[in-house]
Design a protein around this motif. Structure first.
Motif, PDB file in Angstrom:
ATOM      1  N   GLU A 176      41.366  32.703  53.202  1.00  0.00           N
ATOM      2  CA  GLU A 176      41.075  31.494  52.448  1.00  0.00           C
ATOM      3  C   GLU A 176      40.363  31.881  51.165  1.00  0.00           C
ATOM      4  OE1 GLU A 176      42.087  28.544  53.170  1.00  0.00           O
ATOM      5  OE2 GLU A 176      42.838  28.955  55.204  1.00  0.00           O
ATOM      6  N   PRO A 177      40.632  31.194  50.059  1.00  0.00           N
ATOM      7  CA  PRO A 177      39.933  31.522  48.810  1.00  0.00           C
ATOM      8  C   PRO A 177      38.472  31.071  48.888  1.00  0.00           C
ATOM      9  CG  PRO A 177      41.306  29.588  48.516  1.00  0.00           C
ATOM     10  CD  PRO A 177      41.602  30.101  49.897  1.00  0.00           C
TER      11      PRO A 177
ATOM     12  N   ASP B 168      40.166  26.128  40.028  1.00  0.00           N
ATOM     13  CA  ASP B 168      40.473  26.391  38.622  1.00  0.00           C
ATOM     14  C   ASP B 168      39.954  27.748  38.154  1.00  0.00           C
ATOM     15  OD1 ASP B 168      37.819  25.776  38.790  1.00  0.00           O
ATOM     16  OD2 ASP B 168      37.779  24.479  37.015  1.00  0.00           O
ATOM     17  N   CYS B 169      39.415  28.555  39.064  1.00  0.00           N
ATOM     18  CA  CYS B 169      38.882  29.874  38.698  1.00  0.00           C
ATOM     19  C   CYS B 169      40.038  30.837  38.420  1.00  0.00           C
ATOM     20  CB  CYS B 169      38.011  30.411  39.823  1.00  0.00           C
ATOM     21  SG  CYS B 169      37.329  32.056  39.501  1.00  0.00           S
TER      22      CYS B 169
ATOM     23  N   LEU C 248      44.954  35.820  41.199  1.00  0.00           N
ATOM     24  CA  LEU C 248      46.400  35.686  41.086  1.00  0.00           C
ATOM     25  C   LEU C 248      46.829  34.287  41.511  1.00  0.00           C
ATOM     26  CD1 LEU C 248      47.733  39.125  42.365  1.00  0.00           C
ATOM     27  CD2 LEU C 248      46.916  38.460  40.105  1.00  0.00           C
ATOM     28  N   PRO C 249      47.899  33.770  40.921  1.00  0.00           N
ATOM     29  CA  PRO C 249      48.386  32.445  41.323  1.00  0.00           C
ATOM     30  C   PRO C 249      48.675  32.426  42.825  1.00  0.00           C
ATOM     31  CG  PRO C 249      49.510  33.202  39.338  1.00  0.00           C
ATOM     32  CD  PRO C 249      48.714  34.358  39.845  1.00  0.00           C
ATOM     33  N   PRO C 250      48.254  31.378  43.530  1.00  0.00           N
ATOM     34  CA  PRO C 250      48.495  31.327  44.979  1.00  0.00           C
ATOM     35  C   PRO C 250      49.993  31.262  45.271  1.00  0.00           C
ATOM     36  CG  PRO C 250      47.693  29.211  44.166  1.00  0.00           C
ATOM     37  CD  PRO C 250      47.566  30.179  43.038  1.00  0.00           C
TER      38      PRO C 250
ATOM     39  N   VAL D 271      45.010  36.067  46.629  1.00  0.00           N
ATOM     40  CA  VAL D 271      44.802  37.463  46.246  1.00  0.00           C
ATOM     41  C   VAL D 271      43.941  37.561  44.997  1.00  0.00           C
ATOM     42  CG1 VAL D 271      45.934  39.613  45.533  1.00  0.00           C
ATOM     43  CG2 VAL D 271      47.006  38.164  47.267  1.00  0.00           C
ATOM     44  N   LEU D 272      42.994  38.505  45.036  1.00  0.00           N
ATOM     45  CA  LEU D 272      42.252  38.927  43.860  1.00  0.00           C
ATOM     46  C   LEU D 272      42.755  40.301  43.449  1.00  0.00           C
ATOM     47  CD1 LEU D 272      38.529  38.036  44.719  1.00  0.00           C
ATOM     48  CD2 LEU D 272      40.174  36.686  43.401  1.00  0.00           C
TER      49      LEU D 272
END
Length: 227
Positions: free
Chosen positions: A45-46, A51-52, A86-88, A94-95
């Motif tokens: 989970e992020p 918006d980050c 990164l875009p989900p 993912v970072l």
């Protein structure tokens, strides 16, 4: 190719027979070649806001005036530039971390587990949440240890200039119209304007393709012997 200059620097003394001219060998030696790696961290989970887009890390307890530098083992992760969000993609979060220099090369010597543990501790410290869940997986590039790359891309090192790049780009033999060209040089390290970029590598490939086309056009215009 974009990333083959490191191999050329490492193997130039044994790769060519006869050896390269001394001035070209010296240009290869002087031009720098560094290592920039990416580290991808996947999370269940992020923990970041929707918006980050970028998470940057600033270390308040570091100073270039320190008398004793910490060991690489204890401080390699402080060279991290930050993490790109990164875009989900569905349920994948993912970072992408960026790290360069000697610390990046040291990172390659660590196991995936060691990298994941260190970066988990970094993110827990950055967020102030000691219970932040660890990433579920890690994937990283290792450009320096790869035997046919030995790094990421070139730079104009101390003691080198753009003239060295131009010299590296010259085909062999040089200025000898009576001899067939034998070796052409392409790659980002041969492009004086766009070295260290993918488009520099592409443009250098087009340049050498045009050189070959021009050579073949001249040959096709020459009269052919009669049978």
């Amino acid at each position: 190719s974009e990333r083959r200059f490191g191999f050329l620097k490492e193997q130039q003394n044994t790769f060519f027979d006869p050896p390269l001219p001394a001035e070209k060998a010296e240009a290869i030696r002087k031009i720098g070649f560094g290592t920039n790696n990416k580290i991808f961290l996947e999370f269940e989970e992020p923990f970041w806001e929707p918006d980050c887009q970028l998470i940057q890390v600033v270390w308040e307890d570091t100073s270039p005036l320190q008398d004793t530098a910490p060991s690489m083992q204890d401080a390699w992760f402080k060279k991290l530039i930050g993490f790109l969000v990164l875009p989900p993609f569905g349920s994948v979060h993912v970072l992408c971390g960026f790290i360069a220099g000697l610390e990046s090369e040291f990172m390659e010597t660590l196991s995936d587990e060691e990298v994941l543990l260190s970066l988990t501790q970094v993110l827990r410290r950055v967020t102030g949440n000691p219970q932040l869940p660890a990433p579920k997986s890690v994937l990283r590039s290792c450009w320096h240890s790869a035997p046919y790359t030995r790094g990421s891309y070139s730079y104009v090192a101390v003691g080198s200039t753009g003239d060295d790049i131009d010299l590296l780009a010259q085909p062999l033999p040089v200025d000898d119209s009576s001899t067939q060209l034998q070796i052409l040089f392409a790659g980002e390290a041969t492009h004086r304007t766009f070295y260290s970029t993918t488009h520099g590598a592409l443009l250098s490939g087009w340049r050498e393709a045009d050189r070959l086309i021009g050579l073949w056009d001249l040959q096709s215009q020459q009269p052919r012997p009669r049978l």
